[in-house]
Scaffold this motif. Structure first.
Motif, PDB file in Angstrom:
ATOM      1  N   ALA B  87       0.860  -1.194   0.000  1.00 24.41           N
ATOM      2  CA  ALA B  87       0.000   0.000   0.000  1.00 24.41           C
ATOM      3  C   ALA B  87       0.890   1.235   0.000  1.00 24.41           C
ATOM      4  O   ALA B  87       2.121   1.127  -0.044  1.00 24.41           O
ATOM      5  N   LEU B  88       0.242   2.387   0.090  1.00 24.41           N
ATOM      6  CA  LEU B  88       0.951   3.670   0.152  1.00 24.41           C
ATOM      7  C   LEU B  88       0.942   4.149   1.606  1.00 24.41           C
ATOM      8  O   LEU B  88      -0.111   4.187   2.241  1.00 24.41           O
ATOM      9  N   TYR B  89       2.114   4.487   2.118  1.00 27.03           N
ATOM     10  CA  TYR B  89       2.248   4.865   3.520  1.00 27.03           C
ATOM     11  C   TYR B  89       2.654   6.323   3.631  1.00 27.03           C
ATOM     12  O   TYR B  89       3.567   6.793   2.951  1.00 27.03           O
ATOM     13  N   PHE B  90       1.969   7.027   4.537  1.00 29.81           N
ATOM     14  CA  PHE B  90       2.231   8.436   4.751  1.00 29.81           C
ATOM     15  C   PHE B  90       2.608   8.704   6.192  1.00 29.81           C
ATOM     16  O   PHE B  90       1.915   8.269   7.116  1.00 29.81           O
ATOM     17  N   CYS B  91       3.680   9.454   6.353  1.00 25.09           N
ATOM     18  CA  CYS B  91       4.067   9.994   7.642  1.00 25.09           C
ATOM     19  C   CYS B  91       3.513  11.414   7.738  1.00 25.09           C
ATOM     20  O   CYS B  91       3.457  12.129   6.725  1.00 25.09           O
ATOM     21  N   ALA B  92       3.088  11.817   8.918  1.00 24.47           N
ATOM     22  CA  ALA B  92       2.534  13.157   9.081  1.00 24.47           C
ATOM     23  C   ALA B  92       2.945  13.717  10.440  1.00 24.47           C
ATOM     24  O   ALA B  92       3.165  12.974  11.399  1.00 24.47           O
ATOM     25  N   VAL B  93       3.012  15.030  10.490  1.00 26.59           N
ATOM     26  CA  VAL B  93       3.355  15.712  11.726  1.00 26.59           C
ATOM     27  C   VAL B  93       2.331  16.804  11.990  1.00 26.59           C
ATOM     28  O   VAL B  93       1.795  17.405  11.068  1.00 26.59           O
ATOM     29  N   ARG B  94       2.042  17.028  13.260  1.00 27.62           N
ATOM     30  CA  ARG B  94       1.190  18.138  13.643  1.00 27.62           C
ATOM     31  C   ARG B  94       1.883  18.899  14.754  1.00 27.62           C
ATOM     32  O   ARG B  94       2.406  18.303  15.684  1.00 27.62           O
ATOM     33  N   GLY B  95       1.902  20.179  14.653  1.00 29.66           N
ATOM     34  CA  GLY B  95       2.519  20.980  15.685  1.00 29.66           C
ATOM     35  C   GLY B  95       1.757  20.865  16.981  1.00 29.66           C
ATOM     36  O   GLY B  95       0.540  20.693  16.983  1.00 29.66           O
ATOM     37  N   SER B  96       2.471  20.967  18.089  1.00 32.51           N
ATOM     38  CA  SER B  96       1.829  20.780  19.387  1.00 32.51           C
ATOM     39  C   SER B  96       1.410  22.092  20.028  1.00 32.51           C
ATOM     40  O   SER B  96       0.793  22.086  21.085  1.00 32.51           O
ATOM     41  N   SER B  97       1.720  23.188  19.384  1.00 34.83           N
ATOM     42  CA  SER B  97       1.289  24.473  19.927  1.00 34.83           C
ATOM     43  C   SER B  97      -0.141  24.756  19.516  1.00 34.83           C
ATOM     44  O   SER B  97      -0.544  24.451  18.403  1.00 34.83           O
ATOM     45  N   TYR B  98      -0.899  25.363  20.417  1.00 36.44           N
ATOM     46  CA  TYR B  98      -2.319  25.590  20.159  1.00 36.44           C
ATOM     47  C   TYR B  98      -2.535  26.401  18.889  1.00 36.44           C
ATOM     48  O   TYR B  98      -3.407  26.101  18.095  1.00 36.44           O
ATOM     49  N   ASN B  99      -1.717  27.429  18.690  1.00 35.94           N
ATOM     50  CA  ASN B  99      -1.988  28.293  17.550  1.00 35.94           C
ATOM     51  C   ASN B  99      -1.602  27.659  16.225  1.00 35.94           C
ATOM     52  O   ASN B  99      -1.783  28.249  15.178  1.00 35.94           O
ATOM     53  N   GLN B 100      -1.037  26.435  16.263  1.00 38.72           N
ATOM     54  CA  GLN B 100      -0.748  25.750  15.008  1.00 38.72           C
ATOM     55  C   GLN B 100      -1.935  24.917  14.557  1.00 38.72           C
ATOM     56  O   GLN B 100      -1.916  24.328  13.493  1.00 38.72           O
ATOM     57  N   GLY B 101      -2.957  24.845  15.351  1.00 37.81           N
ATOM     58  CA  GLY B 101      -4.158  24.129  14.976  1.00 37.81           C
ATOM     59  C   GLY B 101      -3.945  22.631  14.894  1.00 37.81           C
ATOM     60  O   GLY B 101      -2.956  22.101  15.366  1.00 37.81           O
ATOM     61  N   GLY B 102      -4.902  21.935  14.275  1.00 36.58           N
ATOM     62  CA  GLY B 102      -4.830  20.489  14.232  1.00 36.58           C
ATOM     63  C   GLY B 102      -4.461  19.931  12.880  1.00 36.58           C
ATOM     64  O   GLY B 102      -4.503  18.730  12.675  1.00 36.58           O
ATOM     65  N   GLY B 109       4.766  10.329   0.688  1.00 31.11           N
ATOM     66  CA  GLY B 109       4.296   8.957   0.624  1.00 31.11           C
ATOM     67  C   GLY B 109       5.369   7.993   0.139  1.00 31.11           C
ATOM     68  O   GLY B 109       6.259   8.355  -0.648  1.00 31.11           O
ATOM     69  N   THR B 110       5.284   6.760   0.620  1.00 30.82           N
ATOM     70  CA  THR B 110       6.178   5.677   0.205  1.00 30.82           C
ATOM     71  C   THR B 110       5.331   4.485  -0.205  1.00 30.82           C
ATOM     72  O   THR B 110       4.479   4.036   0.574  1.00 30.82           O
ATOM     73  N   GLU B 111       5.559   4.023  -1.423  1.00 30.95           N
ATOM     74  CA  GLU B 111       4.835   2.855  -1.922  1.00 30.95           C
ATOM     75  C   GLU B 111       5.557   1.599  -1.431  1.00 30.95           C
ATOM     76  O   GLU B 111       6.718   1.363  -1.769  1.00 30.95           O
ATOM     77  N   LEU B 112       4.862   0.813  -0.627  1.00 32.90           N
ATOM     78  CA  LEU B 112       5.434  -0.444  -0.129  1.00 32.90           C
ATOM     79  C   LEU B 112       4.916  -1.594  -0.981  1.00 32.90           C
ATOM     80  O   LEU B 112       3.710  -1.748  -1.156  1.00 32.90           O
ATOM     81  N   SER B 113       5.832  -2.382  -1.494  1.00 34.98           N
ATOM     82  CA  SER B 113       5.477  -3.555  -2.285  1.00 34.98           C
ATOM     83  C   SER B 113       6.073  -4.790  -1.618  1.00 34.98           C
ATOM     84  O   SER B 113       7.296  -4.887  -1.469  1.00 34.98           O
ATOM     85  N   VAL B 114       5.204  -5.710  -1.224  1.00 33.15           N
ATOM     86  CA  VAL B 114       5.641  -6.954  -0.592  1.00 33.15           C
ATOM     87  C   VAL B 114       5.359  -8.092  -1.554  1.00 33.15           C
ATOM     88  O   VAL B 114       4.214  -8.337  -1.934  1.00 33.15           O
ATOM     89  N   LYS B 115       6.403  -8.786  -1.959  1.00 30.56           N
ATOM     90  CA  LYS B 115       6.279  -9.865  -2.935  1.00 30.56           C
ATOM     91  C   LYS B 115       6.296 -11.212  -2.231  1.00 30.56           C
ATOM     92  O   LYS B 115       7.034 -11.409  -1.276  1.00 30.56           O
ATOM     93  N   PRO B 116       5.492 -12.159  -2.760  1.00 36.54           N
ATOM     94  CA  PRO B 116       5.454 -13.501  -2.141  1.00 36.54           C
ATOM     95  C   PRO B 116       6.798 -14.204  -2.269  1.00 36.54           C
ATOM     96  O   PRO B 116       7.559 -13.960  -3.187  1.00 36.54           O
TER      97      PRO B 116
END
Lengths: 116, 116
Positions: B87-102, B109-116
């Motif tokens: 699948a496609l994997y995404f890392c994300a960050v959110r600032g922890s200060s209130y004024n940075q919102g949510g 993104g990184t495409e992960l391919s797992v082969k049998p």
């Protein structure tokens, strides 16, 4: 027990037309977010609502984009006079938090918008 | 400015082997870090988060992630990959200060391919 629901799943419009995309968040979720995901890219923030209040609209790319959440539940993202560069997947997410804490966002399956 | 980098567009792994998907971040203050997975034509599904505490975070489907403050990294790991992890994997960050919102700031993104 439904998740975030978005409609329509696919939308094709001619350049210059107006479109409206709908998001039904998880019941009781205070926060609602809209993101734009271009092909092969990560989602990019558009706007954020806490209940009916639009607290952050810094990601809206132009004044052609408008979002509302009048009763603090369903939200609509409207794009006026669509352009080809508006073609993307529009994702809606909701969260129990008020946006400044650590609760994860729950995403809908998105609306894929294609502008011809 | 806040940012997230996923240096690998694609990761290929044989089924049963361990996998690592890399993520580095830049944010002012203490970060809130997340991993999401996206299957074709679907929205993002939450896997795990780091807020504070233990540097090794365990999440859904056997995934875990290691937070390293000195290297500003948050790599996703799994001891034994499954074909269904592709699948496609995404890392994300959110600032922890209130004024940075949510809002979340995603990597490319990184495409992960797992082969049998």
């Amino acid at each position: 027990g439904a998740g975030v629901s978005q409609s329509p799943r696919y939308k094709v419009a001619k350049r210059g037309q107006d479109v409206a995309l709908r998001c039904d968040p998880i019941s009781g979720h205070v926060s609602l977010f809209w993101y734009q995901q271009a092909l092969g890219q990560g989602p990019e923030f558009l706007t954020y609502f806490q209940n009916e209040a639009q607290l952050d609209k810094s990601g809206l790319p132009s004044d052609r984009f408008f979002a509302e959440r009048p009763e603090g539940s369903v939200s609509t993202l409207k794009i006026q006079r669509t352009q080809q560069e508006d073609s993307a997947v529009y994702l809606c997410a909701s969260s129990t938090s008020r946006g400044e804490d650590n609760q994860p966002q729950h995403f809908g399956d998105g609306t894929r918008l294609s502008i011809l | 400015a806040q940012s997230v980098a996923q240096p690998e567009d694609q990761v290929n792994v044989a089924e049963g082997n361990p996998l690592t998907v890399k993520c580095t971040y830049s944010v002012s203050g203490n970060p809130y870090l997340f991993w999401y997975v996206q299957y074709p034509n679907r929205g993002l599904q939450f896997l795990l988060k780091y807020i504070t505490g233990d540097n090794l975070v365990k999440g859904s489907y056997g995934f875990e992630a290691e937070f390293n403050k000195s290297q500003t990294s948050f790599h996703l790991k799994k001891p034994s990959a499954l074909v269904s992890d592709s699948a496609l994997y995404f890392c994300a960050v959110r600032g922890s200060s209130y004024n940075q919102g949510g809002k979340l700031i995603f990597g490319q993104g990184t495409e992960l391919s797992v082969k049998p």
